[in-house]
Design an enzyme around this catalytic site. Structure first.
Site, short mmCIF file in Angstrom:
data_model
loop_
_atom_site.label_atom_id
_atom_site.label_comp_id
_atom_site.label_asym_id
_atom_site.label_seq_id
_atom_site.Cartn_x
_atom_site.Cartn_y
_atom_site.Cartn_z
N ARG A 2 0.82 -1.22 0.00
CA ARG A 2 0.00 0.00 0.00
C ARG A 2 0.85 1.26 0.00
O ARG A 2 0.52 2.22 -0.68
CB ARG A 2 -0.89 0.02 1.24
CG ARG A 2 -2.05 -0.94 1.16
CD ARG A 2 -2.94 -0.74 2.36
NE ARG A 2 -3.68 0.52 2.26
CZ ARG A 2 -4.86 0.63 1.66
NH1 ARG A 2 -5.43 -0.41 1.12
NH2 ARG A 2 -5.47 1.79 1.61
N LYS A 40 -2.77 -19.51 3.37
CA LYS A 40 -3.78 -19.76 4.37
C LYS A 40 -4.04 -18.48 5.16
O LYS A 40 -3.14 -17.65 5.21
CB LYS A 40 -3.40 -20.94 5.24
CG LYS A 40 -2.47 -20.60 6.42
CD LYS A 40 -2.12 -21.84 7.17
CE LYS A 40 -2.88 -21.94 8.46
NZ LYS A 40 -2.17 -21.43 9.61
N HIS A 51 2.12 -25.01 4.25
CA HIS A 51 3.58 -25.11 4.26
C HIS A 51 4.07 -26.44 4.86
O HIS A 51 5.20 -26.84 4.61
CB HIS A 51 4.22 -23.89 4.95
CG HIS A 51 4.21 -23.93 6.44
ND1 HIS A 51 3.14 -23.54 7.18
CD2 HIS A 51 5.16 -24.33 7.33
CE1 HIS A 51 3.43 -23.69 8.47
NE2 HIS A 51 4.65 -24.16 8.58
N LYS A 96 7.69 -29.50 3.93
CA LYS A 96 8.75 -30.00 4.82
C LYS A 96 9.24 -31.36 4.30
O LYS A 96 8.42 -32.23 3.99
CB LYS A 96 8.20 -30.17 6.25
CG LYS A 96 7.81 -28.84 6.93
CD LYS A 96 7.27 -29.09 8.31
CE LYS A 96 6.64 -27.85 8.92
NZ LYS A 96 7.56 -26.99 9.65
N GLU A 142 3.76 -26.71 20.37
CA GLU A 142 4.63 -25.54 20.24
C GLU A 142 4.87 -24.93 21.62
O GLU A 142 3.95 -24.88 22.43
CB GLU A 142 3.97 -24.47 19.38
CG GLU A 142 3.71 -24.87 17.95
CD GLU A 142 3.09 -23.73 17.17
OE1 GLU A 142 3.84 -22.98 16.56
OE2 GLU A 142 1.85 -23.59 17.20
N ASP A 176 -6.49 -22.94 12.88
CA ASP A 176 -5.11 -22.55 12.56
C ASP A 176 -4.25 -23.77 12.21
O ASP A 176 -3.41 -23.70 11.31
CB ASP A 176 -4.52 -21.81 13.76
CG ASP A 176 -3.15 -21.22 13.48
OD1 ASP A 176 -2.99 -20.63 12.41
OD2 ASP A 176 -2.25 -21.36 14.34
N HIS A 223 -2.75 -28.23 8.53
CA HIS A 223 -1.50 -28.98 8.71
C HIS A 223 -1.75 -30.40 9.26
O HIS A 223 -1.20 -31.37 8.76
CB HIS A 223 -0.56 -28.25 9.68
CG HIS A 223 -0.31 -26.82 9.30
ND1 HIS A 223 -0.24 -26.38 8.00
CD2 HIS A 223 -0.10 -25.72 10.06
CE1 HIS A 223 0.01 -25.08 7.99
NE2 HIS A 223 0.09 -24.66 9.21
C1 BG6 Z 1 1.16 -21.69 10.98
C2 BG6 Z 1 0.26 -21.28 12.12
O1 BG6 Z 1 0.43 -22.07 9.86
O2 BG6 Z 1 1.96 -22.78 11.41
C3 BG6 Z 1 1.06 -20.91 13.35
O3 BG6 Z 1 -0.53 -20.17 11.70
C4 BG6 Z 1 2.00 -22.03 13.72
O4 BG6 Z 1 0.20 -20.59 14.44
C5 BG6 Z 1 2.80 -22.48 12.51
O5 BG6 Z 1 2.86 -21.55 14.73
C6 BG6 Z 1 3.60 -23.72 12.83
O6 BG6 Z 1 4.45 -23.98 11.75
P1 BG6 Z 1 5.85 -24.69 11.97
O7 BG6 Z 1 6.40 -24.85 10.60
O8 BG6 Z 1 6.65 -23.79 12.86
O9 BG6 Z 1 5.54 -25.99 12.64
#
Ligand code: BG6
Length: 513
Positions: free
Chosen positions: A63, A171, A201, A205, A239, A258, A263
């Site tokens: 922007r 996402k 993502h 991996k 995490e 999330d 994932h």
């Molecule tokens: C993201 C989430 O998609 O993945 C986050 O929005 C999360 O909340 C993250 O922390 C975890 O990814 P990774 O690769 O660190 O396991």
């Protein structure tokens, strides 16, 4: 007891680099934190590794008005900070990459922005052929996607007459089934499915892709990979991080949307899918969709039995005191958003009927770890049960996604000695020990695949909708049921005690976090 047997690779040869097309990546929402944290470090590494051709450019759209020079400086500082967390910074490599970085200001709701974009792309391409192929990266809130799609269409940037045109959509891909369908519909009005790359993502991996190699590249495991031999499967993504600076997003999202909606369901489908007929985008994705279709969406009353949600209280992680979720900046003091979710999924098909898949994820847990633990059944006859010390338990195969990437198999063995004493031992394969090399970051793999036109590691339209078809009923039931008493787990713990009841229903237990 754990006896470690190291699995060494028998033969390693460097895979040859495949040549990629000249192209321009246009990043919408380039001033958001994803660019400095993930996208530019990934592209910089790809340039340094020689994966991208000279006629490759990045055009960031944001922007604020800004010169190319200022943009480059800003991106340099941000990317360098993130790259240095894991490896040495290559300033010469960055300078080579920075020459290909450009910036354009624009309001993404204004059609004029796309006409200017088309002109800018032509200018970039008047020097070279790069302008013919375009990859549009939507690093923007999903609400902007329809405007971007229409803008690209009107500026004739979606058509593939002179080169290819692809979109990568970040996402969150919607927040429920209806919004995901609407988003898919808006994109499909302009782009064919072969042009659309929905990113998750986790699929980028190495260890996640290795689930397929482990299962389908070996004849050892697949014969037992079914309900006859497998008792249950646990999928964990824990995490230590809290909500960080993302309260605005997370308050609206929660752990289920999330992490589980994308994932963790991806990890589940890769663990449970049937062998694809070929290793190509449609064959692989077809089998993954079949798994999702085999899971019945939960009825409201099942949700209370088969799910648990939690929210973190204050506590201590790695010797550091951390605040409760409700005391984090930007979080409502009465927030009912879950930071932990555990769900039992049943894959009701021939291969998996009766095998529970327990899935859990949470923030501010004792450890950061992502793993898939496949618990095999006990042997049909307990042959050593009457021996002096029988310690043979069921076999467990653990696929460690992160950290300490690798695979661990637990099995029974005879202890040395004249008597029949037994023990459980472990065979361990570690990526680091066996290969030594750094795994590419997920975004490196995924960006390169999108440039090469390989959609295998991206989610297909029906796949993303099938994921929401399982998650939306849980969200709806949670909205109707009284919220649990939050907070219900201390930071630094393994999550809410109530989560234990999911596996306990069938006499199972979570592995320690
Ligand atoms: C993201 C989430 O998609 O993945 C986050 O929005 C999360 O909340 C993250 O922390 C975890 O990814 P990774 O690769 O660190 O396991």
């Amino acid at each position: 007891m754990s006896i470690i047997i190291q699995a060494k690779p028998i033969r390693i040869s460097e895979p040859a680099h495949t040549k990629t097309d000249a192209c321009v990546i246009v990043i919408f929402g380039v001033l958001g934190d994803l660019t400095g944290r993930k996208l530019l470090p990934a592209l910089y590494r790809l340039v340094c590794a020689g994966h991208l051709p000279d006629q490759f450019h990045v055009l960031g759209v944001g922007r604020d008005a800004m010169s190319d020079e200022r943009f480059r400086t800003q991106m340099h500082d941000s990317a360098k900070g993130f790259v240095q967390e894991t490896e040495e910074w290559n300033e010469a490599g960055w300078q080579d990459f920075a020459k290909r970085l450009h910036y354009a200001a624009g309001d993404l709701k204004d059609a004029a922005a796309y006409r200017q974009l088309a002109t800018r792309l032509q200018e970039l391409g008047s020097k070279e052929q790069a302008s013919l192929n375009h990859l549009f990266y939507f690093s923007t809130p999903p609400s902007l996607a329809p405007s971007i799609v229409d803008g690209l269409n009107e500026a004739s940037l979606a058509q593939e007459e002179k080169g290819w045109s692809r979109v990568i959509v970040e996402k969150p891909f919607g927040r429920d089934l209806a919004s995901a369908q609407a988003l898919n519909e808006a994109i499909a009005r302009v782009f064919g499915e072969h042009q659309v790359y929905r990113i998750d993502h986790y699929l980028g991996k190495d260890t996640v892709q290795n689930i397929l190699v482990f299962r389908f590249g070996n004849s050892l495991f697949e014969p037992v990979w079914n309900r006859n031999y497998i008792d249950y499967v646990e999928i964990t993504a824990a995490e230590t991080l809290g909500v960080e600076h993302r309260a605005a997003y997370y308050e609206e999202t929660g752990a289920l949307r999330d992490m589980v909606a994308n994932h963790l369901l991806q990890l589940l489908t890769l663990t449970a899918m049937d062998p694809p007929v070929a290793f190509d985008a449609d064959s692989v994705r077809e089998e993954k969709v079949q798994v999702l279709r085999s899971i019945h969406p939960m009825a409201c009353e099942e949700v209370a039995e088969r799910t648990v949600r939690g929210q973190y209280d204050d506590g201590e992680i790695n010797g550091r005191k951390v605040p409760a979720y409700r005391d984090e900046e930007g979080v409502s003091p009465n927030s009912a958003t879950e930071t932990y979710a555990a769900v039992e999924f049943c894959v009701e098909n021939w291969r998996w009927a009766g095998v529970p898949f327990y899935v859990r994820t949470g923030k501010r847990l004792a450890r950061s770890l992502t793993e898939i633990a496949v618990h095999l059944k006990r042997t049909p006859q307990a042959l050593f049960a009457r021996t002096p010390a029988d310690r043979i338990g069921p076999n467990v195969i653990v696929l460690r996604i992160q950290p300490d990437e690798g695979i661990n198999i637990t099995f029974g063995a005879k202890r040395p000695g004249t008597e029949m004493h037994t023990a459980m031992v472990q065979m361990d394969f570690s990526y680091q020990e066996s290969f030594g090399a750094r795994s590419p970051a997920a975004y490196e793999t995924l960006l390169l695949d999108a440039i090469r036109g390989d959609a295998t590691l991206f989610t297909r339209r029906d796949e993303v909708e099938a994921q929401w078809r399982l998650i939306t009923p849980i969200e709806e039931a949670w909205a109707q049921q009284p919220s649990p008493k939050f907070p219900n787990y201390a930071s630094g713990s393994s999550g809410p005690a109530e989560a234990d009841r999911l596996p306990q229903r069938y006499g199972h237990r979570w592995r320690a976090i």
